[in-house]
Design an enzyme around this catalytic site. Structure first.
Site, PDB file in Angstrom:
ATOM      1  N   THR A  74      -4.385  -8.014   2.840  1.00  0.00           N
ATOM      2  CA  THR A  74      -5.835  -8.191   2.743  1.00  0.00           C
ATOM      3  C   THR A  74      -6.337  -9.523   3.289  1.00  0.00           C
ATOM      4  O   THR A  74      -7.529  -9.669   3.553  1.00  0.00           O
ATOM      5  CB  THR A  74      -6.302  -8.066   1.280  1.00  0.00           C
ATOM      6  OG1 THR A  74      -5.658  -9.057   0.486  1.00  0.00           O
ATOM      7  CG2 THR A  74      -5.995  -6.690   0.732  1.00  0.00           C
ATOM      8  N   THR A 134       0.428  -7.066   0.733  1.00  0.00           N
ATOM      9  CA  THR A 134       0.550  -6.970  -0.720  1.00  0.00           C
ATOM     10  C   THR A 134       0.852  -5.552  -1.175  1.00  0.00           C
ATOM     11  O   THR A 134       1.589  -5.345  -2.145  1.00  0.00           O
ATOM     12  CB  THR A 134      -0.738  -7.491  -1.392  1.00  0.00           C
ATOM     13  OG1 THR A 134      -0.880  -8.884  -1.105  1.00  0.00           O
ATOM     14  CG2 THR A 134      -0.704  -7.301  -2.897  1.00  0.00           C
TER      15      THR A 134
END
Length: 332
Positions: free
Chosen positions: A98, A16
């Site tokens: 993540t 991300t």
């Protein structure tokens, strides 16, 4: 007198923090686009980093972390260990998605001897998102990597100004900026707004930290995780054995209790030489080892979650099938 900033190696793996969304309000659908910026593009937007460190970029394949297999995670571990061993490098920063950040960070903790700081960071909002958290996370990760107080603490995880031990860090929210927690121990410390790194307690010693050199490792033995639930039978355990599992992590209920049917299947697996590790599906707490169980080839995960216990068991099985030695590596 002009002081030369320390060298920091930046290992970029995507996620991300590097992702490009459809527009600035695309905070959830960007993964479907699959477009990621190179690390150089991220650094170009952060000239402030030049006052903290001299950044040397090591680009690994950019992939969403949920698509990163064990081979990919081992490649990250080999790279981080090699860079951390260079006496000219003050610290290593790894950018990572993540979704599985906690697993790769834990693998790095098993692979990198304590000493040169290795810091894993990421972001909960894409690089193009309004109020993206990635840039500040990256700045603070570099600050942490060059902090003298970070040396010797093992691999660290840094997001949202907060420092966690890789052994304890886990993602507890799918969306929030403060997604990561450090289990019952909580955070090790923080990177404050002025850049000061403050630690509030030490990392506990642990036999497995830095104990595995991934340089010569081939494919890891298969280890499967079987999660218990109300009324679960032993079918998934039997299926793991049939698939060739060398180890099975049982994510039991409560303090590590599979159903009676699962217990029977796990006993069958242990009788066939499969090493069984009993963990819990509960977010915090400890599964305590029992000497009689260890004698029968069943070890306890302690306070490791099932996903981390799986990685440690897989690495341990490259060395030994002795349950006593594996239990020593699992225990803190």
């Amino acid at each position: 007198m002009l002081v030369t900033p320390p060298r920091v190696a930046l290992v970029s793996t995507g996620g991300t923090i590097a992702s490009v969304g459809r527009d600035r309000l695309d905070l959830t659908g960007y993964a479907e686009i699959g477009d990621m910026r190179a690390a150089g593009a991220l650094l170009a937007e952060l000239p402030e980093l030049a006052t903290i460190a001299r950044i040397e970029v090591v680009e690994l394949p950019n992939v969403p972390s949920h698509a990163l297999g064990l081979d990919g995670a081992l490649a990250v571990a080999r790279t981080a260990r090699r860079l951390a061993a260079d006496p000219e490098i003050a610290g290593v920063v790894v950018t990572h998605g993540t979704n599985t950040l906690e697993e790769t960070a834990f693998l790095l903790d098993l692979a990198c001897p304590p000493g040169t700081p290795v810091v894993v960071t990421g972001a909960m909002r894409p690089a193009t998102g309004l109020s993206a958290d990635g840039p500040m996370n990256l700045v603070n990760a570099v600050r942490l990597a060059v902090a003298p107080a970070a040396r010797g603490r093992g691999v660290l995880v840094l997001l949202d100004d907060t420092v966690h031990a890789a052994r304890d860090a886990t993602k507890t929210s799918a969306n929030r900026l403060s997604a990561f927690r450090g289990g019952e121990l909580g955070p090790l410390g923080f990177v404050e707004g002025d850049g000061e790194v403050r630690f509030h307690h030490a990392v506990e010693p642990w036999a497995a930290r830095g104990a595995f050199d991934p340089a010569g490792l081939g494919p890891l033995p298969r280890v499967d995780v079987v999660v218990s639930y109300l009324g679960a039978d032993g079918a998934l355990v039997d299926a793991a054995v049939a698939a060739g599992a060398a180890g099975i992590v049982s994510a039991g209920t409560g303090a590590g209790y599979p159903t009676p049917e699962e217990t029977e299947a796990l006993e069958r697996a242990a009788a066939r030489g499969v090493v069984v590790c009993q963990a819990t599906r509960v977010p915090t707490g400890r599964v305590t080892p029992r000497p009689e169980a260890v004698a029968g080839g069943v070890v306890a995960a302690g306070d490791l979650n099932p996903w981390k216990a799986r990685l440690l068991l897989a690495l341990a099985l490259t060395r030994t099938r002795d349950a006593v030695e594996i239990q020593r590596l699992l225990s803190r």
